[in-house]
Design a protein around this motif. Structure first.
Motif, PDB file in Angstrom:
ATOM      1  N   LYS A 193     -27.411 -13.583 -35.631  1.00  0.00           N
ATOM      2  CA  LYS A 193     -26.021 -13.138 -35.545  1.00  0.00           C
ATOM      3  C   LYS A 193     -25.680 -12.183 -36.692  1.00  0.00           C
ATOM      4  O   LYS A 193     -24.927 -11.221 -36.494  1.00  0.00           O
ATOM      5  N   VAL A 194     -26.220 -12.459 -37.871  1.00  0.00           N
ATOM      6  CA  VAL A 194     -25.965 -11.577 -39.013  1.00  0.00           C
ATOM      7  C   VAL A 194     -26.554 -10.196 -38.746  1.00  0.00           C
ATOM      8  O   VAL A 194     -25.892  -9.169 -38.935  1.00  0.00           O
ATOM      9  N   ILE A 195     -27.796 -10.163 -38.282  1.00  0.00           N
ATOM     10  CA  ILE A 195     -28.441  -8.884 -38.009  1.00  0.00           C
ATOM     11  C   ILE A 195     -27.726  -8.146 -36.881  1.00  0.00           C
ATOM     12  O   ILE A 195     -27.547  -6.923 -36.943  1.00  0.00           O
ATOM     13  N   ALA A 196     -27.266  -8.882 -35.874  1.00  0.00           N
ATOM     14  CA  ALA A 196     -26.521  -8.246 -34.783  1.00  0.00           C
ATOM     15  C   ALA A 196     -25.234  -7.613 -35.294  1.00  0.00           C
ATOM     16  O   ALA A 196     -24.844  -6.524 -34.849  1.00  0.00           O
ATOM     17  N   GLN A 197     -24.578  -8.275 -36.255  1.00  0.00           N
ATOM     18  CA  GLN A 197     -23.359  -7.712 -36.833  1.00  0.00           C
ATOM     19  C   GLN A 197     -23.668  -6.436 -37.615  1.00  0.00           C
ATOM     20  O   GLN A 197     -22.932  -5.440 -37.532  1.00  0.00           O
ATOM     21  N   VAL A 198     -24.761  -6.455 -38.360  1.00  0.00           N
ATOM     22  CA  VAL A 198     -25.173  -5.266 -39.103  1.00  0.00           C
ATOM     23  C   VAL A 198     -25.455  -4.119 -38.131  1.00  0.00           C
ATOM     24  O   VAL A 198     -25.015  -2.976 -38.354  1.00  0.00           O
ATOM     25  N   GLN A 199     -26.145  -4.413 -37.051  1.00  0.00           N
ATOM     26  CA  GLN A 199     -26.445  -3.370 -36.053  1.00  0.00           C
ATOM     27  C   GLN A 199     -25.166  -2.786 -35.455  1.00  0.00           C
ATOM     28  O   GLN A 199     -25.047  -1.575 -35.299  1.00  0.00           O
ATOM     29  N   ARG A 200     -24.224  -3.652 -35.143  1.00  0.00           N
ATOM     30  CA  ARG A 200     -22.964  -3.162 -34.556  1.00  0.00           C
ATOM     31  C   ARG A 200     -22.211  -2.271 -35.544  1.00  0.00           C
ATOM     32  O   ARG A 200     -21.732  -1.181 -35.186  1.00  0.00           O
ATOM     33  N   ASP A 201     -22.105  -2.726 -36.780  1.00  0.00           N
ATOM     34  CA  ASP A 201     -21.334  -1.966 -37.760  1.00  0.00           C
ATOM     35  C   ASP A 201     -22.005  -0.642 -38.138  1.00  0.00           C
ATOM     36  O   ASP A 201     -21.327   0.306 -38.518  1.00  0.00           O
TER      37      ASP A 201
END
Length: 245
Positions: free
Chosen positions: A230-238
């Motif tokens: 989830k953390v990496i997915a947030q980084v990808q989105r941002d």
């Protein structure tokens, strides 16, 4: 010795992500990120001196000096946009590095601050002065260390000097007045973190004029281990980069 560990160089990557470990941590904490964040990002994990393969290098116990050294080492790698991610102590060091990069005309495109209060809102907890047993107990309480391993006297002798150094660094850190960041900031925190509440984490909005986002995920101080995807997915989105390998 190089300041950064890059598992895979990616000449085609659209940006670089520099990851700053927590107190007592090393670059290996982010080793799995390169494979999971996708090939559009080249991951560089900061290796602080005095540990792992930099064990012989002198420790640095001042956050401002450490940030200056890291910012200087980053200069040759700023030919592509750079984002910074820091967890706990690493978030403060990443913030100070971002301030220096902005001052020098090469600001990061994004700052991710994980698991810590805003830099101008520090707590009064003091750990660095504790004896070895007290220091180990604190590490175990935060959830980032193996209690069984730390009972080994030889391992303690190797690890505790840089752990104590890092706690001293963050406990003696003082925020200095200066221009606010002009970059987007995303703050991530565990909902059961004993060191920082979501309300305290939200004060990071006071240090930037850029866009601000607060994400609260299930977990304690080291929520980002079980919640890594989830953390990496947030980084990808941002960062607006493709998901997946």
């Amino acid at each position: 010795m190089s300041w950064f560990r890059c598992v895979e160089t990616r000449p085609w990557a659209s940006l670089r992500l520099f990851c700053f470990p927590h107190a007592g941590g090393s670059a290996v904490f982010y080793r799995a990120w390169a494979a999971r964040i996708g090939r559009a990002v080249e991951v560089h994990a900061v290796q602080y001196p005095g540990r792992a393969d930099r064990l012989a290098d002198p420790l640095v116990d001042d956050a401002h000096r450490l940030a200056a050294m890291i910012a200087g080492a980053m200069a040759p790698l700023l030919d592509r946009p750079a984002a910074l991610f820091g967890h706990s102590m690493g978030a403060v060091v990443a913030y100070e590095t971002a301030r220096l990069l902005q001052e020098r005309g090469t600001p990061p495109v994004h700052l991710f601050a994980s698991g810590t209060r805003a830099p101008h809102d520090r707590d009064d907890d003091r750990v660095a002065h504790l004896d070895d047993d007290g220091l180990v107990a604190e590490m175990v309480a935060l959830g980032g260390s193996d209690a069984e391993a730390l009972r080994d006297p030889e391992l303690r002798e190797l690890v505790l000097p840089y752990v104590r150094n890092d706690f001293r660094l963050i406990e003696e850190y003082a925020h200095r007045p200066g221009p606010r960041l002009a970059v987007p900031v995303t703050v991530l925190v565990g909902d059961a973190d004993p060191r920082v509440t979501p309300e305290q984490a939200a004060r990071w909005t006071e240090v930037t004029d850029g866009a601000f986002r607060l994400e609260v995920l299930p977990g304690d101080h080291f929520y980002l281990v079980p919640q890594q995807s989830k953390v990496i997915a947030q980084v990808q989105r941002d960062l607006a980069v493709p998901a997946g390998p």
